[in-house]
Design an enzyme around this catalytic site. Structure first.
Site, PDB file in Angstrom:
ATOM      1  CE  LYS A 115      -4.290  -1.666   1.837  1.00  0.00           C
ATOM      2  NZ  LYS A 115      -5.321  -1.349   3.122  1.00  0.00           N
ATOM      3  CE  LYS A 217      -6.562  -8.187  -2.436  1.00  0.00           C
ATOM      4  NZ  LYS A 217      -6.474  -7.625  -0.879  1.00  0.00           N
ATOM      5  CE  LYS A 220     -13.549  -2.966  -0.314  1.00  0.00           C
ATOM      6  NZ  LYS A 220     -13.436  -2.798   1.023  1.00  0.00           N
TER       7      LYS A 220
END
Ligand code: AMP
Ligand code: TRP
Length: 354
Positions: A115, A217, A220
Site C-alpha cells: 500500500k 487479487k 476494490k
C-alpha cells in the site's frame, strides 16, 4: 479460571465498492459462522482513513458495507454489527498494542509495503500501525475466531504474537489480579488474558483473483472495473464481466490437479464452487472436458442468481439510512459494553490509573 468464551470478530473497510472477493472470501463466511458462535462484525472506518478518504464518501461507504452485511444475511439482533469509530476502546487498546508490537514485526508486513508503494516515507503513520489497530479490534472482544481472506493471514499471525507478548510480559500481574483464562499452548496450559485467535481461512474462494489477470487479487482498488464483480453490479454487467473474463484455450480438466499453472481457470472454477457451495472437484466432475464457451454462461447464470438478490436487498436497505444508522448505534452500544470491560482490565494489568 476457565477457557475463553468462543467469539467471532471480523472487519471490512468502507473503501469503495465491495467485490465478489469480499463476499466469497469474507462476508458469505461471516453469515455461516452465525450458527456456530456469537459474532461481531465491524465496518472498520478508522482503518479506512489510513489512506486519504473523502468524508462524504466515507460515510456513504460505511452505510453501504453495513447494508451488504445485512443483505447477505447477517442478523444484527442475534449478533453485533457496528462501525469501529463508535467504540473508542479500539483506538485505546490500539495504543497499548503500539507499545507491545516491535518495529521489526511491523517492518515485515507485506500489506504495508504494497500500500505504501515506492515512497514509504510519505505513508501515514496510521498505515504503518494499521496491524496493531487490527489486533486491538479483535482483542478488545477477546475474540477466538476470525474469518478472513488469505491476504489477511500475516496480520492474524501478528495479532497472535502481540497477544502472546502481552500475556508473557504481564503474566504475574494477570495471575495476581485473577484476570486470566486457561489456554492450551502446545502441550501446556497457561494463564492468559488474551486468547490466541484462530484464523478461519479456506474454501475455494480464500483468494479470488482478478477477472483480467489470474495472478492478481480481485480488488476494490484495481483501475479496471472489468477486473472485478461489484456487489452493486446489475445482472447484465455481471454476465458481461464473466463472459469477458480472461481464460485459456484448453478445455476444463477432469481433476483439481489439472488446474495447476492455469490461474485463470483455477479462479473461475473456484468462484463457481464457492457460489454453489461445492468443492472444485465437484465442479470439475460436472464440467471437466467442457470448453470455456460452455462453462462461462453457466458461471454467469450462477453469479447473477446468487449476487442479484443481494444487490437488490442492498439497494432497498441503503434507501433507508435511518434504519442502517440505528443498527450501527445499537450494535455500537452492545460492542462498547464488552470493550469497556476488557479495557478496564487492561488498564489494571498495565498500571494505568482511571
Ligand atoms: P477489505 O476490503 O480489504 O477490508 O477486505 C475485507 C475482507 O475481504 C477481508 O477478510 C479480506 O481478506 C477479504 N477479501 C478481500 N479481497 C478478497 C479476495 N480477492 N479474495 C478473497 N478474500 C478477499
Ligand atoms: N485489514 C482487514 C482488511 O483489509 C480489515 C480488518 C480490520 C479486519 N480489522 C479487522 C479483519 C479485524 C479482521 C479482523 O481486510
Amino acid at each position: 479460571m476457565t477457557g475463553f468464551h468462543q467469539r467471532v470478530f471480523s472487519g471490512v473497510q468502507p473503501t469503495g465498492n465491495l467485490t465478489l472477493g469480499n463476499y466469497l472470501g469474507a462476508i458469505k463466511r461471516f453469515v455461516a459462522m452465525q450458527a456456530e458462535m456469537d459474532c461481531i462484525y465491524c465496518v472498520v472506518d478508522l482503518h479506512a482513513i489510513t489512506l486519504p478518504q473523502d468524508p462524504a464518501d466515507l460515510i456513504a461507504s460505511t452505510r453501504a458495507v453495513t447494508a451488504a452485511f445485512l443483505a447477505s444475511g447477517i442478523d444484527p439482533k442475534a449478533h453485533i454489527v457496528f462501525n469501529q469509530s463508535r467504540v473508542p476502546q479500539h483506538a485505546e487498546l490500539g495504543w497499548v498494542f503500539n507499545c507491545i508490537a516491535r518495529l521489526g514485526w511491523l517492518n515485515r508486513m507485506t500489506q504495508f509495503k504494497d500500500k505504501a508503494g515506492k515512497n514509504a516515507e510519505a505513508a501515514s503513520v496510521g498505515l504503518y500501525a494499521y496491524p496493531n489497530l487490527m489486533a486491538a479490534d479483535m482483542m478488545v472482544y477477546r475474540a477466538t475466531h476470525v474469518p478472513v481472506g488469505e491476504d489477511q493471514k500475516q496480520h492474524i499471525e501478528l495479532t497472535r504474537d502481540i497477544a502472546q507478548k502481552f500475556n508473557n510480559d504481564y503474566s504475574t500481574r494477570i495471575a495476581a489480579l485473577g484476570l486470566g483464562h486457561e489456554m492450551r499452548v502446545g502441550d501446556e496450559t497457561v494463564n492468559a488474558f488474551f486468547p490466541l485467535i484462530e484464523p478461519v481461512i479456506g474454501g475455494p474462494a480464500a483468494r479470488v483473483m482478478s477477472l483480467r489477470d489470474g495472478t492478481k487479487k480481485m480488488s476494490k482498488s484495481d483501475p479496471s472495473d472489468m477486473s472485478r464483480i461489484n456487489l452493486t453490479d446489475d445482472a447484465d454487467t455481471i454476465a458481461k464481466k464473466v463472459r469477458k473474463a480472461v481464460s485459456d484455450p484448453l478445455p476444463l480438466p477432469e481433476t483439481v490437479d489439472g488446474l495447476k499453472d492455469r490461474p485463470e481457470a483455477d479462479n473461475l472454477v473456484g468462484i463457481y464452487a464457492a457460489l454453489a457451495d461445492v468443492t472444485k472437484d465437484a465442479v470439475l466432475a460436472e464440467f471437466g472436458g467442457a470448453q470455456f464457451s460452455a462453462f462461462k454462461p453457466a458461471l454467469a447464470d450462477l453469479a447473477v442468481q446468487k449476487i442479484e438478490p443481494i444487490s437488490a436487498e442492498m439497494r432497498r436497505i441503503t434507501a433507508d439510512p435511518a434504519y442502517v444508522d440505528g443498527v450501527l448505534k445499537d450494535g455500537g452500544e452492545r460492542a462498547g459494553a464488552i470493550a469497556e470491560e476488557t479495557m478496564k482490565a487492561v488498564k489494571q494489568i498495565v498500571g494505568l490509573l482511571g
